[in-house]
Design a protein around this motif. Structure first.
Motif, PDB file in Angstrom:
ATOM      1  N   ARG A  90     -65.139  86.602  -1.201  1.00 47.93           N
ATOM      2  CA  ARG A  90     -66.403  86.036  -0.709  1.00 47.93           C
ATOM      3  C   ARG A  90     -66.815  86.535   0.669  1.00 47.93           C
ATOM      4  NH1 ARG A  90     -66.935  81.587  -4.263  1.00 47.93           N
ATOM      5  NH2 ARG A  90     -66.066  82.435  -6.192  1.00 47.93           N
ATOM      6  N   GLY A  91     -66.048  87.413   1.260  1.00 49.25           N
ATOM      7  CA  GLY A  91     -66.397  87.934   2.576  1.00 49.25           C
ATOM      8  C   GLY A  91     -65.543  87.304   3.661  1.00 49.25           C
ATOM      9  N   ARG A  92     -64.978  88.143   4.541  1.00 50.55           N
ATOM     10  CA  ARG A  92     -64.006  87.648   5.516  1.00 50.55           C
ATOM     11  C   ARG A  92     -64.642  86.993   6.728  1.00 50.55           C
ATOM     12  NH1 ARG A  92     -61.754  92.712   3.796  1.00 50.55           N
ATOM     13  NH2 ARG A  92     -60.073  92.264   2.320  1.00 50.55           N
ATOM     14  N   ARG A  93     -65.886  87.328   7.028  1.00 49.75           N
ATOM     15  CA  ARG A  93     -66.500  86.814   8.252  1.00 49.75           C
ATOM     16  C   ARG A  93     -66.592  85.295   8.241  1.00 49.75           C
ATOM     17  NH1 ARG A  93     -72.057  85.826   9.611  1.00 49.75           N
ATOM     18  NH2 ARG A  93     -72.515  86.158  11.835  1.00 49.75           N
ATOM     19  N   ASN A  94     -67.175  84.736   7.201  1.00 54.21           N
ATOM     20  CA  ASN A  94     -67.351  83.278   7.153  1.00 54.21           C
ATOM     21  C   ASN A  94     -66.021  82.544   7.038  1.00 54.21           C
ATOM     22  OD1 ASN A  94     -70.121  83.597   7.368  1.00 54.21           O
ATOM     23  ND2 ASN A  94     -70.489  83.451   5.168  1.00 54.21           N
ATOM     24  N   VAL A  95     -65.081  83.123   6.277  1.00 54.26           N
ATOM     25  CA  VAL A  95     -63.772  82.487   6.143  1.00 54.26           C
ATOM     26  C   VAL A  95     -63.040  82.511   7.478  1.00 54.26           C
ATOM     27  CG1 VAL A  95     -61.581  82.518   4.891  1.00 54.26           C
ATOM     28  CG2 VAL A  95     -63.698  83.162   3.718  1.00 54.26           C
ATOM     29  N   PHE A  96     -63.137  83.627   8.191  1.00 54.67           N
ATOM     30  CA  PHE A  96     -62.522  83.744   9.517  1.00 54.67           C
ATOM     31  C   PHE A  96     -63.073  82.680  10.469  1.00 54.67           C
ATOM     32  CE2 PHE A  96     -62.336  85.306  13.838  1.00 54.67           C
ATOM     33  CZ  PHE A  96     -61.097  85.919  13.943  1.00 54.67           C
ATOM     34  N   ALA A 129     -55.335  75.510   8.949  1.00 50.36           N
ATOM     35  CA  ALA A 129     -56.367  76.356   9.553  1.00 50.36           C
ATOM     36  C   ALA A 129     -55.804  77.722   9.924  1.00 50.36           C
ATOM     37  CB  ALA A 129     -56.936  75.664  10.790  1.00 50.36           C
ATOM     38  N   ALA A 130     -54.582  77.749  10.467  1.00 52.04           N
ATOM     39  CA  ALA A 130     -53.949  79.025  10.803  1.00 52.04           C
ATOM     40  C   ALA A 130     -53.729  79.868   9.557  1.00 52.04           C
ATOM     41  CB  ALA A 130     -52.630  78.767  11.518  1.00 52.04           C
ATOM     42  N   GLY A 131     -53.358  79.219   8.450  1.00 52.89           N
ATOM     43  CA  GLY A 131     -53.157  79.936   7.202  1.00 52.89           C
ATOM     44  C   GLY A 131     -54.450  80.503   6.638  1.00 52.89           C
ATOM     45  N   ILE A 132     -55.565  79.811   6.854  1.00 49.69           N
ATOM     46  CA  ILE A 132     -56.871  80.328   6.431  1.00 49.69           C
ATOM     47  C   ILE A 132     -57.237  81.563   7.246  1.00 49.69           C
ATOM     48  CG2 ILE A 132     -59.352  79.830   6.403  1.00 49.69           C
ATOM     49  CD1 ILE A 132     -58.616  76.897   5.835  1.00 49.69           C
ATOM     50  N   LEU A 133     -56.939  81.517   8.527  1.00 44.50           N
ATOM     51  CA  LEU A 133     -57.401  82.530   9.473  1.00 44.50           C
ATOM     52  C   LEU A 133     -56.606  83.829   9.408  1.00 44.50           C
ATOM     53  CD1 LEU A 133     -59.288  83.121  11.870  1.00 44.50           C
ATOM     54  CD2 LEU A 133     -57.669  81.915  13.344  1.00 44.50           C
ATOM     55  N   ASN A 134     -55.288  83.743   9.328  1.00 50.02           N
ATOM     56  CA  ASN A 134     -54.451  84.926   9.528  1.00 50.02           C
ATOM     57  C   ASN A 134     -54.638  86.048   8.514  1.00 50.02           C
ATOM     58  OD1 ASN A 134     -51.965  85.406  11.562  1.00 50.02           O
ATOM     59  ND2 ASN A 134     -52.673  83.288  11.653  1.00 50.02           N
ATOM     60  N   PRO A 135     -54.742  85.764   7.205  1.00 50.68           N
ATOM     61  CA  PRO A 135     -54.919  86.890   6.274  1.00 50.68           C
ATOM     62  C   PRO A 135     -56.211  87.670   6.506  1.00 50.68           C
ATOM     63  CG  PRO A 135     -54.352  84.871   5.099  1.00 50.68           C
ATOM     64  CD  PRO A 135     -54.658  84.477   6.500  1.00 50.68           C
ATOM     65  N   GLN A 136     -57.193  87.019   7.091  1.00 49.18           N
ATOM     66  CA  GLN A 136     -58.457  87.719   7.333  1.00 49.18           C
ATOM     67  C   GLN A 136     -58.299  88.814   8.377  1.00 49.18           C
ATOM     68  OE1 GLN A 136     -60.164  86.525   4.966  1.00 49.18           O
ATOM     69  NE2 GLN A 136     -58.906  84.665   4.828  1.00 49.18           N
ATOM     70  N   VAL A 137     -57.357  88.638   9.314  1.00 51.13           N
ATOM     71  CA  VAL A 137     -57.154  89.638  10.367  1.00 51.13           C
ATOM     72  C   VAL A 137     -56.613  90.927   9.757  1.00 51.13           C
ATOM     73  CG1 VAL A 137     -55.987  90.157  12.535  1.00 51.13           C
ATOM     74  CG2 VAL A 137     -56.740  87.819  12.066  1.00 51.13           C
ATOM     75  N   ALA A 138     -55.554  90.818   8.962  1.00 51.78           N
ATOM     76  CA  ALA A 138     -55.023  92.015   8.303  1.00 51.78           C
ATOM     77  C   ALA A 138     -56.045  92.595   7.324  1.00 51.78           C
ATOM     78  CB  ALA A 138     -53.725  91.684   7.576  1.00 51.78           C
ATOM     79  N   GLY A 139     -56.796  91.723   6.653  1.00 53.12           N
ATOM     80  CA  GLY A 139     -57.834  92.199   5.744  1.00 53.12           C
ATOM     81  C   GLY A 139     -58.921  92.974   6.467  1.00 53.12           C
TER      82      GLY A 139
END
Length: 498
Positions: A90-96, A129-139
């Motif tokens: 769905r896109g990393r920006r909004n999830v981040f 919240a940390a779990g939501i955020l972290n995969p987006q960085v590597a992605g």
């Protein structure tokens, strides 16, 4: 397939991408991601030195304190893969931004806690919240950088991991020293709030949006989410609660968790026949990914527990303040930071043997720490261990960054978030196993031998060294088998990664 070669071959120019940010903008975007990753990983270790203050201020019992420490890591590991998959689709920006906003709010809630129950709930939500955020960085790294150029940003991410883990006790100790033991612990959480707000603003401006045409609307595989989630929880619960749950029946949760994880693998294989699964099991057929995930699991089991036990040894055993206990761990942090950047730059040249070298340095450094504590067991112990910990930190910087780069080198960008999420889930499981194992050795030695805190810490270090050696054997065996030779720059293969 050689993962180091995969890095090199993906450097070939691909078709122009009109949506890609300019070079300066993508580095600015990376900086935003690294700040967010630093915040979330810092909160794994920074709370350790605040435990005595939290205990006194909130009248928290041992079980409460264990949940304050472990609940964060538990929820962190629980949501990594689903969050990574959601960002891919769905896109990393909004999830981040969602994850960062939730992390900022829950940090404020933790700082405002008036009871141990309040703090535990805030920490659970903060971990999610940390779990939501972290995969987006590597992605985002997978999305913004191609092939060999990923080495440098992954190097910076690896340095962030090492520094945040090791500098947490130092920063926490400094904040407590500034505002006193009664209320200073609240600033361990409050410090995230202004940084989080500023980072959200930059993220909104810099992170590119995913075109609607590229967003996938398939099912998010709720059955897979539940199987993986409950499997991870059952596997981790007896580990994080081992000192509070005295009944041996707690270990029955481990095989139950393994059964659910086996069910997850079966379901994903079946689900993949007609839709995109939560996690593509085909990634494990890539040696670069499967071997890297195994090394990461055992290495995090080895090095994560060290800081938890070292803090107990210094504060409870030697009577050090939170600030001095944090300072004692600084040599490892400095070594890790220095080597991580270098590792990211040279991993393309050396491949898996670089990880092998790093693991050997960590094992040697921890072994030298054991010897230093044997000869200098008293209050001068931090000075005696500074050199060995510096060496171990240098080795760590050559493990985390290069291994992550090699592990994700052949993962398509469209799967970058879920692949990174699964890798980090393994790291969280490894960290929980390591802390539980090192803690068991530490407290058992302290209770049964009567020989003091120094010997107990040395015994826990032997456990950590054991895990590091398992990771070393895995990397060394693969290197000696000749499957990961030095790559030829620009060597072609199946095309660009991502």
């Amino acid at each position: 397939m050689r993962e180091a070669t995969g890095i090199a071959r993906a450097a070939r120019p691909g078709p122009p991408d009109a949506t890609a940010p300019a070079d300066r903008r993508r580095w600015q975007t990376l900086a935003v991601g690294l700040v967010a990753a630093f915040m979330t990983l810092l909160d794994v270790s920074i709370v350790n030195v605040a435990v005595p203050s939290i205990e006194a201020a909130l009248h928290a019992g041992p079980s409460d304190l264990q949940w304050v420490l472990s609940g964060y890591a538990l929820m962190f590991g629980l949501v990594l893969v689903p969050a990574g998959r959601f960002g891919d689709a769905r896109g990393r920006r909004n999830v981040f931004i969602l994850g960062l906003a939730l992390f900022t709010l829950t940090s404020a809630a933790a700082g405002l806690a008036r009871s141990s129950t309040w703090l535990i709930v805030a920490r659970l939500l903060q971990g999610a919240a940390a779990g939501i955020l972290n995969p987006q960085v590597a992605g985002l790294i997978q999305q913004l950088f191609q092939g060999a150029e990923r080495g440098r940003p992954f190097g910076l991410l690896g340095a962030t991991v090492g520094i945040s883990t090791a500098v947490g006790p130092l920063l926490g100790g400094g904040l407590i020293a500034l505002d006193g033991t009664q209320e200073g612990w609240r600033w361990v959480f409050y410090v995230n709030v202004p940084v989080g707000i500023v980072t959200i603003l930059f993220a909104w401006r810099l992170i590119p949006t995913q075109p609607k045409a590229q967003r996938r609307r398939q099912s998010l595989d709720p059955v897979g989410v539940l199987l993986l989630g409950f499997g991870v929880v059952l596997l981790l619960l007896p580990l994080v609660q081992q000192r509070q749950w005295h009944t041996p029946l707690k270990w029955l949760l481990v095989p139950a968790g393994l059964v659910l994880l086996a069910g997850f693998l079966f379901w994903e294989r079946r689900y993949a026949r007609h839709s995109d699964p939560l996690f593509d099991l085909a990634l494990f057929r890539r040696r670069s990914y499967s071997l890297g995930a195994l090394i990461a699991l055992f290495y995090f089991a080895g090095f994560t527990g060290i800081f938890f036990i070292f803090t107990l040894f210094l504060q409870n055993g030697l009577g050090y303040s939170a600030l001095l206990a944090g300072l004692a761990i600084t040599p490892f942090a400095l070594g890790s930071a220095a080597a991580a950047g270098l590792g990211g730059r040279i991993v393309e040249r050396f491949g898996r043997p670089l990880v092998t070298t790093g693991l050997a340095l960590v094992a040697i450094g921890l072994g030298a720490t054991v010897l230093a504590l044997h000869f200098v067991p008293g209050h001068q112990a931090p000075l005696a261990t500074a050199g060995p910990l510096l060496l171990a930190g240098l080795g760590s910087g050559l493990v985390i960054t290069p291994n992550q780069t090699l592990t994700l080198s052949e993962v398509p960008a469209a799967q970058g978030g879920s692949a990174a999420g699964m890798l980090q889930t393994g790291q969280r499981i490894g960290a929980a196993i390591g802390i539980a194992s090192a803690g068991t050795a530490f407290f058992a030695t302290l209770a049964t031998t009567g020989e003091g805190w120094s010997r107990a810490f040395r015994m826990s270090l032997f456990v950590a060294i054991g895990f590091v050696l398992v990771a070393l054997v895995a990397a060394l065996a693969d290197s000696l088998a000749g499957r990961h030779h030095r790559p030829v720059r620009g060597q072609g293969s199946h095309g660009p990664v991502g």
